[in-house]
Design a protein around this motif. Structure first.
Motif, PDB file in Angstrom:
ATOM      1  N   SER A 160       0.832  -1.204   0.000  1.00 25.50           N
ATOM      2  CA  SER A 160       0.000   0.000   0.000  1.00 25.50           C
ATOM      3  C   SER A 160       0.863   1.249   0.000  1.00 25.50           C
ATOM      4  O   SER A 160       2.085   1.188   0.147  1.00 25.50           O
ATOM      5  CB  SER A 160      -0.915  -0.007   1.230  1.00 25.50           C
ATOM      6  N   GLU A 161       0.227   2.397  -0.107  1.00 26.60           N
ATOM      7  CA  GLU A 161       0.960   3.661  -0.212  1.00 26.60           C
ATOM      8  C   GLU A 161       1.719   4.005   1.065  1.00 26.60           C
ATOM      9  O   GLU A 161       2.737   4.683   1.033  1.00 26.60           O
ATOM     10  CB  GLU A 161      -0.007   4.793  -0.560  1.00 26.60           C
ATOM     11  N   ASP A 162       1.213   3.553   2.228  1.00 31.54           N
ATOM     12  CA  ASP A 162       1.880   3.871   3.492  1.00 31.54           C
ATOM     13  C   ASP A 162       2.978   2.869   3.838  1.00 31.54           C
ATOM     14  O   ASP A 162       3.517   2.854   4.941  1.00 31.54           O
ATOM     15  CB  ASP A 162       0.856   3.927   4.640  1.00 31.54           C
ATOM     16  N   TYR A 163       3.340   2.049   2.887  1.00 34.97           N
ATOM     17  CA  TYR A 163       4.388   1.050   3.094  1.00 34.97           C
ATOM     18  C   TYR A 163       5.732   1.747   3.319  1.00 34.97           C
ATOM     19  O   TYR A 163       6.128   2.616   2.555  1.00 34.97           O
ATOM     20  CB  TYR A 163       4.445   0.135   1.872  1.00 34.97           C
ATOM     21  N   ASN A 164       6.435   1.361   4.398  1.00 35.35           N
ATOM     22  CA  ASN A 164       7.716   1.968   4.756  1.00 35.35           C
ATOM     23  C   ASN A 164       8.845   1.192   4.088  1.00 35.35           C
ATOM     24  O   ASN A 164       9.217   0.109   4.536  1.00 35.35           O
ATOM     25  CB  ASN A 164       7.888   1.983   6.280  1.00 35.35           C
ATOM     26  N   VAL A 165       9.379   1.769   3.024  1.00 39.20           N
ATOM     27  CA  VAL A 165      10.426   1.097   2.270  1.00 39.20           C
ATOM     28  C   VAL A 165      11.676   0.903   3.121  1.00 39.20           C
ATOM     29  O   VAL A 165      12.310  -0.151   3.105  1.00 39.20           O
ATOM     30  CB  VAL A 165      10.762   1.885   0.985  1.00 39.20           C
ATOM     31  N   HIS A 166      12.040   1.934   3.891  1.00 43.06           N
ATOM     32  CA  HIS A 166      13.282   1.892   4.654  1.00 43.06           C
ATOM     33  C   HIS A 166      13.249   0.808   5.730  1.00 43.06           C
ATOM     34  O   HIS A 166      14.266   0.164   5.997  1.00 43.06           O
ATOM     35  CB  HIS A 166      13.558   3.253   5.288  1.00 43.06           C
ATOM     36  N   GLN A 167      12.097   0.589   6.348  1.00 40.67           N
ATOM     37  CA  GLN A 167      12.003  -0.419   7.391  1.00 40.67           C
ATOM     38  C   GLN A 167      12.027  -1.843   6.839  1.00 40.67           C
ATOM     39  O   GLN A 167      12.257  -2.789   7.573  1.00 40.67           O
ATOM     40  CB  GLN A 167      10.721  -0.212   8.212  1.00 40.67           C
ATOM     41  N   SER A 168      11.792  -1.979   5.550  1.00 40.88           N
ATOM     42  CA  SER A 168      11.773  -3.306   4.938  1.00 40.88           C
ATOM     43  C   SER A 168      12.962  -3.546   4.021  1.00 40.88           C
ATOM     44  O   SER A 168      13.046  -4.590   3.382  1.00 40.88           O
ATOM     45  CB  SER A 168      10.466  -3.496   4.149  1.00 40.88           C
ATOM     46  N   GLU A 169      13.866  -2.572   3.942  1.00 38.75           N
ATOM     47  CA  GLU A 169      15.063  -2.716   3.100  1.00 38.75           C
ATOM     48  C   GLU A 169      15.967  -3.777   3.716  1.00 38.75           C
ATOM     49  O   GLU A 169      16.320  -3.708   4.876  1.00 38.75           O
ATOM     50  CB  GLU A 169      15.780  -1.362   3.011  1.00 38.75           C
ATOM     51  N   TRP A 170      16.347  -4.769   2.922  1.00 36.16           N
ATOM     52  CA  TRP A 170      17.091  -5.908   3.448  1.00 36.16           C
ATOM     53  C   TRP A 170      18.468  -6.070   2.819  1.00 36.16           C
ATOM     54  O   TRP A 170      19.296  -6.831   3.325  1.00 36.16           O
ATOM     55  CB  TRP A 170      16.295  -7.196   3.240  1.00 36.16           C
ATOM     56  N   PHE A 171      18.750  -5.351   1.741  1.00 33.16           N
ATOM     57  CA  PHE A 171      19.979  -5.627   1.023  1.00 33.16           C
ATOM     58  C   PHE A 171      21.220  -5.126   1.741  1.00 33.16           C
ATOM     59  O   PHE A 171      22.321  -5.648   1.530  1.00 33.16           O
ATOM     60  CB  PHE A 171      19.920  -5.045  -0.397  1.00 33.16           C
ATOM     61  N   SER A 172      21.079  -4.118   2.609  1.00 31.70           N
ATOM     62  CA  SER A 172      22.246  -3.681   3.379  1.00 31.70           C
ATOM     63  C   SER A 172      22.687  -4.795   4.332  1.00 31.70           C
ATOM     64  O   SER A 172      23.880  -4.959   4.603  1.00 31.70           O
ATOM     65  CB  SER A 172      21.936  -2.395   4.158  1.00 31.70           C
ATOM     66  N   GLY A 173      21.739  -5.584   4.831  1.00 30.10           N
ATOM     67  CA  GLY A 173      22.091  -6.743   5.650  1.00 30.10           C
ATOM     68  C   GLY A 173      22.794  -7.804   4.826  1.00 30.10           C
ATOM     69  O   GLY A 173      23.763  -8.424   5.279  1.00 30.10           O
ATOM     70  N   TRP A 174      22.329  -8.017   3.602  1.00 31.49           N
ATOM     71  CA  TRP A 174      22.961  -8.984   2.691  1.00 31.49           C
ATOM     72  C   TRP A 174      24.390  -8.560   2.384  1.00 31.49           C
ATOM     73  O   TRP A 174      25.316  -9.375   2.394  1.00 31.49           O
ATOM     74  CB  TRP A 174      22.132  -9.075   1.413  1.00 31.49           C
ATOM     75  N   ASN A 175      24.586  -7.268   2.124  1.00 30.44           N
ATOM     76  CA  ASN A 175      25.935  -6.769   1.845  1.00 30.44           C
ATOM     77  C   ASN A 175      26.847  -6.903   3.057  1.00 30.44           C
ATOM     78  O   ASN A 175      28.055  -7.143   2.917  1.00 30.44           O
ATOM     79  CB  ASN A 175      25.873  -5.309   1.401  1.00 30.44           C
ATOM     80  N   PHE A 176      26.290  -6.753   4.264  1.00 26.99           N
ATOM     81  CA  PHE A 176      27.120  -6.895   5.462  1.00 26.99           C
ATOM     82  C   PHE A 176      27.590  -8.340   5.618  1.00 26.99           C
ATOM     83  O   PHE A 176      28.714  -8.584   6.069  1.00 26.99           O
ATOM     84  CB  PHE A 176      26.363  -6.451   6.707  1.00 26.99           C
ATOM     85  N   VAL A 177      26.745  -9.297   5.259  1.00 28.77           N
ATOM     86  CA  VAL A 177      27.183 -10.693   5.292  1.00 28.77           C
ATOM     87  C   VAL A 177      28.364 -10.884   4.339  1.00 28.77           C
ATOM     88  O   VAL A 177      29.312 -11.621   4.635  1.00 28.77           O
ATOM     89  CB  VAL A 177      26.026 -11.642   4.922  1.00 28.77           C
ATOM     90  N   THR A 178      28.333 -10.204   3.194  1.00 25.81           N
ATOM     91  CA  THR A 178      29.463 -10.259   2.273  1.00 25.81           C
ATOM     92  C   THR A 178      30.716  -9.694   2.932  1.00 25.81           C
ATOM     93  O   THR A 178      31.816 -10.241   2.772  1.00 25.81           O
ATOM     94  CB  THR A 178      29.148  -9.473   0.980  1.00 25.81           C
ATOM     95  N   ASP A 179      30.578  -8.587   3.677  1.00 23.43           N
ATOM     96  CA  ASP A 179      31.721  -8.042   4.422  1.00 23.43           C
ATOM     97  C   ASP A 179      32.308  -9.093   5.358  1.00 23.43           C
ATOM     98  O   ASP A 179      33.541  -9.228   5.483  1.00 23.43           O
ATOM     99  CB  ASP A 179      31.286  -6.821   5.245  1.00 23.43           C
TER     100      ASP A 179
END
Length: 426
Positions: A160-179
Motif C-alpha cells: 500500500s501507499e503507506d508502506y515503509n520502504v526503509h524499514q523493509s530494506e534488506w539488502f544492506s544486511g545482505w551486503n554486510f554478510v558479504t563483508d
C-alpha cells in the motif's frame, strides 16, 4: 516460455534448487511435498542446458544457471560435481573478465549491472563458504576483484501507499554478510599460511609480511562496530509473517549472527588468540543467538546451518592438541549438550539434525560413564546459582580433579556432519 538456451537453463536451475529445498524442508513455511517431486529431473536438465565449452557462454543467463547449479550441488553434498561446476564458472569468469566491471559489455542497463553484481558476490560467498567446508582454495580472492556491491533495492508493487520502504530494506544486511565473508577469506589465508605442511623456509621471498597485523584491530573490531551500527531489523529477527521483505530481513539477521560468530572462531583458531574455554564461550554465544531466532529462518537455512555448526565443532577440536583435564572437558561438554539441544529443536524440520543430536548425546553419555561423571541438567555450569544439591556439589568436586581425558577419545567427537568424506579446512 524461455526464449533461449540460457534462459531455459536458468529456469531449470531455479526449479532444481527450489524443488530440492522444498523436498528437504528448507523453506520458511512448511508445505506438503508431492510424492512425485523429483529435483534431480530439473537438475539433470540444467546440466544438459548449461554450455560445456567456455566459448559457448554467450548469454548471461547461462552463467546465472551455472551459479544456481553450484548451489544445488552443494545441497546434494556432491563434492566432485560442485568442483566441476565451480571450475566451469571460474573459467568463464577468467575468459570474460567477469571479476572486473570495466570488462563488462558496454551499454548494460542498471538492472543488468545489478544482476551481475548480485551473482558475483553470491558466488564469492559460496566460494569462501565451501573453502571452509571442503578445504579448497579461494579461487576468486576479493583483492583481485573489482565489482561493486549491489545497490538497487527490490520494489514490492503489492504494498500500500503507506508502506515503509526503509524499514523493509534488506539488502544492506545482505551486503554486510558479504563483508563478513571477506573478513573470513583473509583469516583463512593466514590460517593456511601458518599451518602450511610444505617447507616454505627455502623460498627467496618470504611472505611473512602478510601476517604483520592484528586481526582483532583490523578485521574483528571494524566489523563488530559495523554490526552495532546496523538497523534494529538486523539485530533481532521478527516472527515470520506474510510480509516478504520483513521475512528477508529476518533471514539476514540469522545469517549475520551465524557468519559473525564463525568469523570470530576462525580468527581465534588461526591466530591462537584465545583459550579453549573462551572458544567454548563463543560457541555458546552463537547457540544462544540462534536459539532466539524463529525456527522458520533456521529451517530455511537448511544444510548451511548444519555446516556452520559443524564448522564450530571442528574449530573447537582444533584447540585440543592433548588430553584435557576434567574441568576443561566440562566446558567442552557444556557446548556439546547445548549444541545437541539446538539440533533437537531443528529435528522437526531436518532429519539430519535429529541424527546428529542422537550421535552427540550418545557420545557424551559414553564419556560420562567412562569418567564416572554424574548426570546433570544439560545447561548447568560449575558456577551456577546457589541451591545445588549435594550430588551436584560432589559432581563439581570430581570435575575439578586434574585428571586427563585422553586425546584419542576427544578426537572422536561426532560433530554434525558437514560434508561426506571430507575433512574441511580444520
Amino acid at each position: 516460455m524461455p526464449e533461449s538456451r540460457g534462459s531455459y537453463a536458468r529456469l531449470m536451475a531455479m526449479c532444481a534448487v527450489s524443488a530440492l529445498r522444498i523436498k528437504n524442508g528448507a523453506v520458511l513455511n512448511e508445505r506438503s511435498v508431492p510424492d512425485d517431486l523429483n529435483p534431480r529431473l530439473y537438475f539433470d536438465e540444467t546440466l544438459q542446458a548449461i554450455p560445456h565449452n567456455v566459448n559457448e557462454f554467450k548469454e548471461f543467463e547461462s552463467l546465472q544457471a551455472t551459479g544456481l547449479a553450484c548451489l544445488t550441488a552443494l545441497h546434494y553434498s556432491d563434492g566432485p560435481l560442485l568442483h566441476q561446476i565451480l571450475g566451469l564458472y571460474h573459467a568463464v569468469v577468467a575468459e570474460h573478465g567477469f571479476s572486473d566491471e570495466k570488462r563488462w559489455p558496454h551499454g548494460l542497463s542498471e538492472i543488468e549491472i545489478e544482476e551481475r553484481r548480485r551473482l558475483f558476490w553470491h558466488m564469492y560467498r559460496l566460494e569462501v563458504h565451501t573453502s571452509l567446508v571442503i578445504g579448497h582454495v579461494v579461487r576468486c580472492p576479493e583483492l583481485q576483484s573489482s565489482v561493486a556491491y549491489p545497490t538497487i533495492q527490490d520494489i514490492d508493487f503489492t504494498k500500500s501507499e503507506d508502506y515503509n520502504v526503509h524499514q523493509s530494506e534488506w539488502f544492506s544486511g545482505w551486503n554486510f554478510v558479504t563483508d563478513l565473508y571477506r573478513g573470513i577469506e583473509h583469516v583463512v589465508a593466514q590460517f593456511k599460511y601458518r599451518r602450511a605442511s610444505a617447507n616454505i623456509d627455502r623460498r627467496s621471498l618470504s611472505t611473512a609480511f602478510i601476517l604483520d597485523y592484528d586481526p582483532q584491530k583490523k578485521i574483528l573490531d571494524p566489523l563488530a562496530a559495523a554490526r552495532d551500527d546496523l538497523p534494529d531489523r538486523f539485530k533481532k529477527a521478527l516472527p515470520v509473517s506474510s510480509d516478504t521483505c520483513r521475512n528477508r530481513c529476518g533471514y539476514q539477521t540469522a545469517n549475520i549472527a551465524c557468519t559473525y560468530q564463525l568469523l570470530r572462531m576462525v580468527t581465534f583458531s588461526a591466530y591462537h588468540t584465545t583459550t579453549l574455554y573462551e572458544a567454548c564461550q563463543t560457541v555458546l554465544e552463537l547457540i544462544d543467538e540462534i536459539s532466539n531466532i524463529p525456527i522458520e529462518y533456521l529451517r530455511a537455512m537448511g544444510l548451511a546451518m548444519l555446516q556452520e555448526l559443524s564448522g564450530f565443532g571442528h574449530i573447537l577440536s582444533s584447540f585440543i592438541n592433548e588430553g584435557l583435564s576434567r574441568s576443561d572437558y566440562y566446558h567442552l561438554r557444556t557446548v556439546m549438550l547445548c549444541m545437541l539441544e539446538l539440533l533437537e529443536s531443528l529435528s522437526s524440520c531436518m532429519a539430519t539434525a535429529l541424527e546428529a543430536s542422537q550421535r552427540l548425546r550418545a557420545y557424551v553419555e559414553n564419556i560420562d560413564q567412562l569418567l564416572d561423571i554424574p548426570q546433570t541438567p544439560d545447561r548447568q555450569t560449575p558456577d551456577e546459582e546457589d541451591g545445588q544439591s549435594q550430588d551436584d556439589a560432589r559432581a563439581l568436586d570430581i570435575l575439578t580433579q586434574q585428571l586427563m581425558v585422553p586425546l584419542d577419545i576427544l578426537q572422536r567427537i561426532p560433530w554434525p556432519a558437514a560434508w561426506e568424506e571430507s575433512v574441511g579446512l580444520f
